[in-house]
Design an enzyme around this catalytic site. Structure first.
Site, PDB file in Angstrom:
ATOM      1  N   LYS A  85       0.835  -1.197   0.000  1.00 22.89           N
ATOM      2  CA  LYS A  85       0.000   0.000   0.000  1.00 22.89           C
ATOM      3  C   LYS A  85       0.872   1.250   0.000  1.00 22.89           C
ATOM      4  O   LYS A  85       2.056   1.201  -0.252  1.00 22.89           O
ATOM      5  CB  LYS A  85      -0.959  -0.032   1.196  1.00 22.89           C
ATOM      6  CG  LYS A  85      -1.878  -1.254   1.225  1.00 22.89           C
ATOM      7  CD  LYS A  85      -2.753  -1.372  -0.013  1.00 22.89           C
ATOM      8  CE  LYS A  85      -3.877  -0.362  -0.028  1.00 22.89           C
ATOM      9  NZ  LYS A  85      -4.795  -0.562  -1.182  1.00 22.89           N
ATOM     10  N   HIS A 108      -1.901   3.055  -7.110  1.00 25.40           N
ATOM     11  CA  HIS A 108      -3.203   3.711  -7.327  1.00 25.40           C
ATOM     12  C   HIS A 108      -3.010   5.144  -7.849  1.00 25.40           C
ATOM     13  O   HIS A 108      -3.523   6.102  -7.301  1.00 25.40           O
ATOM     14  CB  HIS A 108      -4.021   3.738  -6.034  1.00 25.40           C
ATOM     15  CG  HIS A 108      -4.282   2.374  -5.467  1.00 25.40           C
ATOM     16  ND1 HIS A 108      -4.960   1.398  -6.164  1.00 25.40           N
ATOM     17  CD2 HIS A 108      -3.942   1.811  -4.281  1.00 25.40           C
ATOM     18  CE1 HIS A 108      -5.038   0.295  -5.423  1.00 25.40           C
ATOM     19  NE2 HIS A 108      -4.429   0.521  -4.287  1.00 25.40           N
TER      20      HIS A 108
END
Length: 370
Positions: A79, A97
């Site tokens: 992440k 992302h």
């Protein structure tokens, strides 16, 4: 002969992120192939650091990659990165992302541009047909659907805690008899037979809930009345181009007939033009997993947690690590790997897009680009 790659597995900054991109067992396989691996300490990783040491890995303090990892190392994670250093000089392998127009994407990409580093986004590690080569999709779908069921049956407690699959399955089965609504719930899973959809359907079947599955042909001719006629909606669609949303705020008008009470959005594309459920604009989390979208006699809630697989961390990590293992080994073969080259190309396109946007802003304002 090409030098074997050096991998540096960083600690995750989120306390709720208990997964690892590489298990001790798979790390040992890489070490036997000559790969040098450093693993940072972590207070919340599901696998103990001693297991990595026994596998032949070196260890380092949490966050040491920023100052201690050689420039040639691939920094491996899952992440988001911490806010410092501001200039990213390494090759980072994780879920960035940052390629779908997300709100925070430009700032992250500028950090890579400033430091000369590279983002090899695991979301874009795919074969020539676009199939993801390593993904947590099954476990994301499974966990998201499980949370939706437990919430719909009044059995979801917060804050969330990670569980082995066996215990989560037991809770799903128990919820059948613990709720007055157990026999009447109906669920819709959008995503056809993809990884996330399969996981969601398995969890719903374990809970004893009838499942309707929609694939691309169903969403091309979207029947919103049928969608709203289910109690639970699980969105497991990964899209790379803007398409009409599945639900809009107008679809939730109080005068419109609606059975739907729980949405579990596996994709969590808020802040992006690819967001297929723009009836909500903020993610939920482990502390507050559910957010109410509509009150009244027929409330509607959303669950949108962007690290769902960490609820079943050991199972999710083992599956992902096994998929990623051959691609990590391919980093050091000396022969360009076409799948990693596609990752690099996606990064180059995203970086160029940010540069063009910055150039347009500077021309409008008359300021110099940073």
């Amino acid at each position: 002969m090409a030098e074997s790659p050096q991998l540096w597995m960083r600690t995750e900054t989120r306390p709720t992120e208990r997964r690892a991109p590489l298990t001790p067992q798979d790390a040992e396989k890489l070490v036997r192939q000559g790969v040098r691996i450093t693993v940072e300490e972590s207070a919340h990783r599901v696998f103990p650091l001693t297991d990595y040491e026994e596998a032949g890995c070196r260890t380092a303090p949490a966050g040491a990659w920023a100052v201690s990892a050689p420039g040639s190392a691939f920094v491996l994670g899952l992440k988001e990165l911490p806010p410092v250093p501001e200039r990213l000089r390494h090759r980072h392998v994780y879920f960035g992302h940052a390629y779908k127009g997300q709100e925070d994407a430009p700032a992250l990409l500028r950090r890579f541009a400033a430091g000369g580093g590279t983002l090899l986004d695991l979301e874009y590690l795919a074969d020539a047909q676009g199939r993801r080569l390593a993904a947590f999709g099954y476990w994301a779908g499974y966990a998201g659907a499980a949370l939706a069921v437990l919430h719909a049956r009044g059995r979801l407690a917060a804050p969330l805690v990670p569980l082995p699959r066996e215990e989560l399955d037991a809770r799903l089965r128990t919820s059948r008899t613990a709720s007055s609504r157990a026999g009447e719930l109906r669920a819709l899973v959008i995503g056809g037979h993809g990884r996330s959809a399969r996981g969601a359907c398995d969890a719903l079947t374990t809970a004893g809930i009838p499942v309707t599955r929609w694939d691309r042909s169903d969403t091309a001719r979207l029947d919103r009345a049928a969608l709203l006629g289910h109690d639970i909606l699980v969105n497991a669609v990964l899209t790379t181009r803007p398409v009409p949303p599945f639900l809009t705020p107008a679809d939730l008008d109080p005068d419109r007939e609606r059975r739907l009470t729980v949405i579990a959005d596996i994709t969590c594309d808020t802040g992006s033009p690819l967001h297929l459920l723009p009836v909500y604009d903020r993610l939920t989390d482990w502390a507050v997993p559910v957010r109410r979208l509509r009150a009244g006699p027929r409330p509607l809630d959303v669950i949108a947690i962007d690290n769902l697989p960490s609820l079943v961390p050991a199972e999710a990590a083992r599956s992902f690590s096994a998929d990623l293992l051959p691609k990590l080994l391919a980093l050091g073969t000396g022969t360009p790997d076409p799948d990693w080259l596609r990752c690099r190309a996606a990064f180059a396109r995203a970086l160029a897009g940010v540069s063009r946007s910055a150039g347009r802003r500077s021309r409008r304002t008359g300021t110099a680009m940073p």
